[in-house]
Enzyme design. Sequence first.
Site, PDB file in Angstrom:
ATOM      1  N   ALA A  37       0.814  -1.236  -0.123  1.00 11.24           N
ATOM      2  CA  ALA A  37      -0.182   0.055   0.038  1.00 11.24           C
ATOM      3  C   ALA A  37       0.866   1.182   0.124  1.00 11.24           C
ATOM      4  CB  ALA A  37      -0.965   0.058   1.163  1.00 11.24           C
ATOM      5  N   ASP A  40       2.244   1.713  -3.612  1.00  7.50           N
ATOM      6  CA  ASP A  40       1.479   2.425  -4.343  1.00  7.50           C
ATOM      7  C   ASP A  40       1.171   4.045  -4.083  1.00  7.50           C
ATOM      8  OD1 ASP A  40       0.958  -0.148  -5.379  1.00  7.50           O
ATOM      9  OD2 ASP A  40      -0.958  -0.455  -4.238  1.00  7.50           O
ATOM     10  N   SER A  85      24.511 -20.254 -27.401  1.00  2.96           N
ATOM     11  CA  SER A  85      23.811 -21.268 -26.615  1.00  2.96           C
ATOM     12  C   SER A  85      24.771 -22.125 -25.861  1.00  2.96           C
ATOM     13  CB  SER A  85      22.791 -21.710 -27.142  1.00  2.96           C
ATOM     14  OG  SER A  85      23.535 -22.761 -28.466  1.00  2.96           O
ATOM     15  N   GLU A 126      25.004 -22.771 -11.517  1.00  5.99           N
ATOM     16  CA  GLU A 126      23.784 -21.867 -11.369  1.00  5.99           C
ATOM     17  C   GLU A 126      22.494 -23.005 -11.880  1.00  5.99           C
ATOM     18  OE1 GLU A 126      24.562 -18.646 -14.163  1.00  5.99           O
ATOM     19  OE2 GLU A 126      25.944 -17.934 -12.880  1.00  5.99           O
ATOM     20  N   LYS A 128      19.676 -23.662 -13.995  1.00  6.53           N
ATOM     21  CA  LYS A 128      19.197 -23.427 -15.531  1.00  6.53           C
ATOM     22  C   LYS A 128      17.854 -22.897 -15.491  1.00  6.53           C
ATOM     23  CE  LYS A 128      19.842 -24.681 -20.318  1.00  6.53           C
ATOM     24  NZ  LYS A 128      18.329 -24.404 -20.686  1.00  6.53           N
ATOM     25  N   ASP A 130      14.076 -21.743 -16.573  1.00  8.86           N
ATOM     26  CA  ASP A 130      13.163 -22.168 -17.751  1.00  8.86           C
ATOM     27  C   ASP A 130      12.491 -20.842 -18.093  1.00  8.86           C
ATOM     28  OD1 ASP A 130      12.501 -23.779 -19.689  1.00  8.86           O
ATOM     29  OD2 ASP A 130      11.181 -24.892 -18.263  1.00  8.86           O
ATOM     30  N   ARG A 149      16.567 -13.237 -27.828  1.00 16.21           N
ATOM     31  CA  ARG A 149      17.975 -13.852 -28.325  1.00 16.21           C
ATOM     32  C   ARG A 149      17.846 -14.060 -29.835  1.00 16.21           C
ATOM     33  NH1 ARG A 149      19.263 -19.444 -29.070  1.00 16.21           N
ATOM     34  NH2 ARG A 149      21.543 -19.800 -29.264  1.00 16.21           N
ATOM     35  N   TYR A 272      16.057 -13.048 -13.816  1.00 16.93           N
ATOM     36  CA  TYR A 272      17.765 -12.906 -13.134  1.00 16.93           C
ATOM     37  C   TYR A 272      18.664 -12.896 -14.374  1.00 16.93           C
ATOM     38  CZ  TYR A 272      15.711 -15.306  -8.850  1.00 16.93           C
ATOM     39  OH  TYR A 272      15.198 -15.609  -7.656  1.00 16.93           O
ATOM     40  N   LYS A 341      29.928 -23.472 -15.313  1.00 20.62           N
ATOM     41  CA  LYS A 341      30.503 -22.280 -16.047  1.00 20.62           C
ATOM     42  C   LYS A 341      31.902 -22.179 -15.258  1.00 20.62           C
ATOM     43  CE  LYS A 341      26.565 -19.424 -16.981  1.00 20.62           C
ATOM     44  NZ  LYS A 341      25.817 -18.146 -16.498  1.00 20.62           N
ATOM     45  N   LYS A 365      21.409 -31.492 -17.972  1.00 21.58           N
ATOM     46  CA  LYS A 365      19.866 -30.943 -18.028  1.00 21.58           C
ATOM     47  C   LYS A 365      19.202 -32.211 -17.355  1.00 21.58           C
ATOM     48  CE  LYS A 365      17.994 -29.376 -21.619  1.00 21.58           C
ATOM     49  NZ  LYS A 365      17.372 -28.280 -22.488  1.00 21.58           N
ATOM     50  N   CYS A 459     -20.940 -48.010 -13.462  1.00 20.55           N
ATOM     51  CA  CYS A 459     -19.819 -48.616 -12.916  1.00 20.55           C
ATOM     52  C   CYS A 459     -19.401 -49.698 -13.528  1.00 20.55           C
ATOM     53  CB  CYS A 459     -20.068 -48.385 -11.305  1.00 20.55           C
ATOM     54  SG  CYS A 459     -18.577 -48.803 -10.526  1.00 20.55           S
ATOM     55  N   CYS A 462     -19.252 -52.245 -10.213  1.00 15.57           N
ATOM     56  CA  CYS A 462     -20.590 -52.733  -9.583  1.00 15.57           C
ATOM     57  C   CYS A 462     -21.883 -52.648 -10.608  1.00 15.57           C
ATOM     58  CB  CYS A 462     -20.664 -51.936  -8.224  1.00 15.57           C
ATOM     59  SG  CYS A 462     -21.294 -50.161  -8.567  1.00 15.57           S
ATOM     60  N   CYS A 477     -20.133 -42.987  -8.969  1.00 15.51           N
ATOM     61  CA  CYS A 477     -20.638 -44.210  -8.862  1.00 15.51           C
ATOM     62  C   CYS A 477     -21.734 -44.193  -7.647  1.00 15.51           C
ATOM     63  CB  CYS A 477     -19.722 -45.342  -8.568  1.00 15.51           C
ATOM     64  SG  CYS A 477     -20.537 -46.977  -8.212  1.00 15.51           S
ATOM     65  N   CYS A 483     -20.383 -50.917  -3.985  1.00 16.52           N
ATOM     66  CA  CYS A 483     -19.500 -51.193  -5.042  1.00 16.52           C
ATOM     67  C   CYS A 483     -17.969 -51.642  -4.367  1.00 16.52           C
ATOM     68  CB  CYS A 483     -19.198 -49.725  -5.911  1.00 16.52           C
ATOM     69  SG  CYS A 483     -17.990 -49.730  -6.838  1.00 16.52           S
TER      70      CYS A 483
HETATM   71  S1  IVH Z   1      24.666 -18.819 -19.689  1.00 15.78           S
HETATM   72  C1  IVH Z   1      27.232 -18.490 -23.363  1.00 15.78           C
HETATM   73  N1  IVH Z   1      23.230 -19.208 -17.499  1.00 15.78           N
HETATM   74  O1  IVH Z   1      20.107 -21.629 -21.278  1.00 15.78           O
HETATM   75  C2  IVH Z   1      26.609 -18.789 -22.198  1.00 15.78           C
HETATM   76  N2  IVH Z   1      22.226 -19.604 -19.482  1.00 15.78           N
HETATM   77  O2  IVH Z   1      21.554 -22.511 -24.082  1.00 15.78           O
HETATM   78  C3  IVH Z   1      25.179 -18.348 -22.221  1.00 15.78           C
HETATM   79  N3  IVH Z   1      19.819 -20.387 -19.373  1.00 15.78           N
HETATM   80  O3  IVH Z   1      18.758 -19.748 -23.965  1.00 15.78           O
HETATM   81  C4  IVH Z   1      24.118 -18.713 -21.318  1.00 15.78           C
HETATM   82  N4  IVH Z   1      19.665 -20.257 -17.184  1.00 15.78           N
HETATM   83  O4  IVH Z   1      18.258 -18.662 -21.800  1.00 15.78           O
HETATM   84  C5  IVH Z   1      23.322 -19.339 -18.950  1.00 15.78           C
HETATM   85  N5  IVH Z   1      22.005 -19.667 -15.415  1.00 15.78           N
HETATM   86  C6  IVH Z   1      22.244 -19.685 -16.866  1.00 15.78           C
HETATM   87  C7  IVH Z   1      21.122 -20.023 -17.527  1.00 15.78           C
HETATM   88  C8  IVH Z   1      20.884 -20.182 -18.692  1.00 15.78           C
HETATM   89  C9  IVH Z   1      19.044 -20.354 -18.348  1.00 15.78           C
HETATM   90  C10 IVH Z   1      19.314 -20.361 -20.703  1.00 15.78           C
HETATM   91  C11 IVH Z   1      19.349 -19.310 -21.624  1.00 15.78           C
HETATM   92  C12 IVH Z   1      19.978 -20.050 -23.066  1.00 15.78           C
HETATM   93  C13 IVH Z   1      20.192 -21.358 -22.710  1.00 15.78           C
HETATM   94  C14 IVH Z   1      21.690 -21.779 -23.204  1.00 15.78           C
END
Ligand code: IVH
Length: 740
Positions: A37, A40, A85, A126, A128, A130, A149, A272, A341, A365, A459, A462, A477, A483
């Site tokens: 509040a 706002d 990627s 870290e 990954k 989604d 991207r 993030y 990494k 993964k 059913c 039964c 049922c 039953c």
């Molecule tokens: S690093 C060169 N860190 O995963 C490295 N990617 O194929 C670049 N993703 O589409 C990515 N969490 O969106 C990195 N903690 C993380 C991640 C992350 C999710 C996704 C990212 C990208 C795919 C990598």
Amino acid sequence: MNRQTGTASQRAATLRDAIDDANYRYYVLDDPSIPDAEYDRLMRELEALEAAHPELATPDSPTRRVGARPASGFAEVRHAIPMLSLSNAFTDPDAPDGVDPDHEVRDFVRRVVQGLGIADPEFAVEPKLDGLAISLRYEDGVFVQGATRGDGATGEDVTANLRTVKAIPLRLRSGKNEHDPLRLRSGKNGHDPLRLRSGKNGHAPLRLHGHDWPRVLEVRGEVYMPKAGFDAYNARMLREGGKPLANPRNGAAGSLRQLDPHVTAGRPLAFYAYGVNLPPDPDAVIADRHSAAMAKLRAWGFPTCPQNGIARGADGCLAYFHRIGAQRDKLPYGIDGVVYKVDRYDQQRELGFVARAPRWAIAHKFPAEEQATVVEAIDIQIGRTGAATPVARLKPVQVAGVTVTNATLHNADQVARLDVRVGDSVIVRRAGDVIPEVVRVIPERRPPHTKPWKMPAHCPICGSAIEREEGEAAARCTGGLVCAAQRREAIRHFASRRAMDIDGLGERYIEDLIAFDYLHSPADLYKLTLDDFLAMKRRAEERDGVVPETVKAGKIATKWADNLVAAIDASKDTTLERFLFALGIPEVGEATAKTLARHFGSLDALIHASEAELTEVPDVGPIMAAHIAAFFAEPRNREVIAALRKAGVHWKESAPQRKADGPLADKTVVLTGSLSSLTRDEAKDKLEALGAKVAGSVSKKTSFVVAGEAAGSKLDKAEALGVEVWDEAKLLGFLKSHGG
Ligand code: IVH
């Protein structure tokens, strides 16, 4: 703050700082400083001020998050530094003996070790996330452009939509923030939510002290939809007849692709950061290593994932993978694996890239939670209260490491909504410990001559009619205890640990006792003799063609049957709340059984209560009251209850306690995480004994949350709502001082 002391322009600057601080505290520090509040109110004051003095409005003002839609589609953005990627690694659930299921991860670490000639490089590890990868460009500390991207070289300009995401700073902070517990702990792994939160600061306004950011900064990260936001959004869509989102990932991607930023602004998106560049030089850095760069980004106002850490070697990486995997369901955001990494930037440079992915990083993964398979039949399953649940029988398929052959279709409406037919190819999903479900049909793969599915009229167990009441999702049922399926489920429930607690009476025995006509109702359990059990076993062995144990042992083995008779006998000594729960009254779970037992004190008082009297009980609404009254009005149920009492089932009755009293009367408490000196049930009992209501989820009405070890999203929610949080010590102290 005094309006008279400053000019309008100073006031606007003060308000912007306060709003930016509130966002930073909320999204980056996860430590909200002001109630919604209040936030706002600040926002409204700033809007009014900017409306009265248009010359004061700056492009990075928090009032400017929702802007105009782009004239025509999204413009293309060429990434100054390409968005790469990651290569993937999987753990092989079917690795034969002698093959390491984690060899892909170990091979990656070996390549890094060999490439660097260093025995034990450090990895930033870290989750990954989604969601959707995006790149954010800041010039002189101000957000100027954000892009998807795309193909890695060129993406779409979604700046206007990204501006609506409050976790994305519109301008950078000074970087001199010593209030951030994660920043101070950077480089350490291991996430301890309580420790992070214990660093609560005094909520003094954080000031900007000059800046140390580069002129052009590109921050990369993931826009995602938190699970709670996704659930709330979909619940609202279902209520309002809108279109629900398929999953949080699609939710994030779809929300960013909206042409109208107002639509995006209405979606619960978060962000993030996980990478940073200084265009145009791909080798320029803001720190000597990734983890330190992330700490710097936090100080500049970017949220980073609290579960990020540091690991050494393949074993360290794999331990992290398993730790995050175990927490996965409880994390407030969706992930599909973890990323390793190489932490030091000089080492990253030395390793370089192959094709479109770095050699210094890999995504490990989780096994896919969704798979395609074929529906071979649709059966219905009859539950304890007769609910008929359609179940898809599937061509066996591996989902998240487990073979799935059945998936629930929930109810007839769901089958109709998905239009699932026998013969269809479907996507099944198995997430965590949730039962597998069919999420959608693949229409292109539908064979010719399929027919829509219909709930059968009778059913299959039964033969009684299956009926569906107005306004109810479930068809039922109508056979009741006639039953066999309902009888089996009712007796299984009756005997279960939290009900009558008949030790050793498993599903198999119950099924056979019903099959050979020993059990028509739970009351028949108390008539069973040792000979009945032995005869039942003999007949089952004959039927199944197994060698009788009596012959194998050379003598009659009776101990199991002795134990069962004794367990049934012991269960006669019970409590009213257990007994009420055991009866399986529709809608009456353990908590309600307890409330009813407390409120009425005796079974007869409850049986004779009117619907109106029942609704006076806390938490009993009109629907539940109707179910309870109908249950006790049914002559067959009364007969079963009379037979149980006659067989000797008994409990201590007490005086009715119509009003909750005790020091916690009127308080609603939520327990989360694990306590070291009490089980959750014990804590619940003790709190209830002092008059508290113990609830399962946190809301604005929650009086306080007791947070134990590894508390998860409930604690987050409590903090977000500003609900008081007790630790175990505080709870124990309170219980002790109230004789608990
Ligand atoms: S690093 C060169 N860190 O995963 C490295 N990617 O194929 C670049 N993703 O589409 C990515 N969490 O969106 C990195 N903690 C993380 C991640 C992350 C999710 C996704 C990212 C990208 C795919 C990598």
